[in-house]
Enzyme design. Structure first.
Site, PDB file in Angstrom:
ATOM      1  N   SER A 177       0.844  -1.193   0.000  1.00  7.98           N
ATOM      2  CA  SER A 177       0.000   0.000   0.000  1.00  7.98           C
ATOM      3  C   SER A 177       0.872   1.233   0.000  1.00  7.98           C
ATOM      4  CB  SER A 177      -0.895   0.015   1.242  1.00  7.98           C
ATOM      5  OG  SER A 177      -1.546   1.258   1.387  1.00  7.98           O
ATOM      6  N   TYR A 189      -1.504  -0.323  10.374  1.00  6.03           N
ATOM      7  CA  TYR A 189      -1.500  -0.709   8.962  1.00  6.03           C
ATOM      8  C   TYR A 189      -0.292  -0.126   8.235  1.00  6.03           C
ATOM      9  CZ  TYR A 189      -3.366  -1.536   4.253  1.00  6.03           C
ATOM     10  OH  TYR A 189      -3.551  -1.953   2.961  1.00  6.03           O
TER      11      TYR A 189
END
Length: 231
Positions: free
Chosen positions: A137, A152
Site C-alpha cells: 500500500s 497498517y
C-alpha cells in the site's frame, strides 16, 4: 500457470482469482474456513477443476505447512504466489489510545503471514522461475507517510522490506518479487468512496505475473501498472 492467492474470498483477492481464471490459469484460493469461501462458488461453477480451495489462515504456520506438504505430495508446483490477505485496524487512533494487541495482530497477518506462506510454499516454485507478489500500500511509503495509521502503515512498510530481502534471496532462482500498491479500491477495506475498481488492479497485477510488464528499477515497490512507488 498455478497461482496461489491468499485472502481470495472477497475484494481484490476475489478479483485476482477471477482475472487469473479468465486468462486460463489455475487458482488455489486460500481462505480461512469453508464459510469464508462462499463467494468463490460462482468461480468454481464457471471454471470447475481450475479452481481449488486451500483452507488455511496465514497466522497458522502448521496449517500452511500441512497444505504445502499435501500439494507437493500430489506432484504439484506453483508458478505464482500472491500474498493478498491483510487486515486494517486502529486507523485514526492516537498513540495514546493505540490498542497494542491490535497492532500485534496486524503485524501477524500483514507481515508474518506472507513470511509464513513464502517459507513453506517457496519450495513448490523451485525450477519454475515464477513470481511472488506481496500486496502492499502507499500507506507503507516513508515519503508519503501521513498520521493516524500506526498499525497498517508500519505493517506495510515492514512488508516492503521483507519484499526487498526476499527479492535478493530468490533472484538466482529466476523468481521475481514485487510489493504492489493496488490503488484505493471499492472493497470492504477501501470503502464505497474509493475511486478504483479491484478488477482494474487485478488486471495490472496479472500483467506483472505474466511478465507482460517488467519494472526496471532498483526497488521492488511498484503500483499495479508497474510504475515505481516512492519508498
Amino acid at each position: 500457470m498455478n497461482i496461489l492467492i491468499t485472502g481470495a474470498s472477497r475484494g481484490l483477492g476475489l478479483a485476482l482469482a477471477d482475472e487469473s481464471l479468465k486468462r486460463g490459469h489455475s487458482v488455489i484460493a486460500a481462505v480461512r474456513s469453508p464459510e469464508h469461501g462462499g463467494k468463490l462458488a460462482e468461480l468454481r461453477e464457471r471454471y470447475g477443476a481450475n479452481v481449488e480451495t486451500a483452507m488455511f489462515d496465514v497466522t497458522d504456520e502448521t496449517a500452511i505447512a500441512r497444505f504445502a506438504a499435501g500439494y507437493a505430495a500430489r506432484g504439484k508446483r506453483l508458478e505464482a504466489i500472491i500474498n493478498n490477505a491483510a487486515i486494517l485496524t486502529e486507523r485514526g487512533s492516537s498513540i495514546e489510545e493505540l490498542d497494542m494487541t491490535e497492532v500485534a495482530r496486524t503485524f501477524d497477518v500483514n507481515v508474518l503471514g506472507p513470511m509464513r506462506v513464502v517459507k513453506h510454499l517457496l519450495p513448490l516454485m523451485d525450477g519454475t522461475g515464477g513470481v511472488i507478489v506481496n500486496i502492499s500500500s502507499e500507506a507503507g511509503s516513508l515519503h508519503g507517510a501521513y498520521g493516524g495509521d500506526y498499525a497498517y502503515g508500519t505493517s506495510k512498510t515492514a512488508l516492503n522490506m521483507f519484499t526487498e530481502q526476499l527479492k535478493h534471496a530468490v533472484k538466482p532462482r529466476g523468481i521475481a518479487v514485487y510489493a504492489v500498491h493496488p490503488g484505493w479500491m471499492k472493497t470492504d477495506m477501501g470503502g464505497s468512496e474509493a475511486p478504483g475498481d479491484p478488477r482494474t488492479s487485478a488486471s495490472g497485477i496479472l500483467d506483472l505475473i505474466e511478465r507482460r510488464t517488467a519494472p526496471s528499477r532498483r526497488f521492488s515497490f511498484v503500483d499495479y501498472s508497474g510504475s515505481a512507488m516512492d519508498i
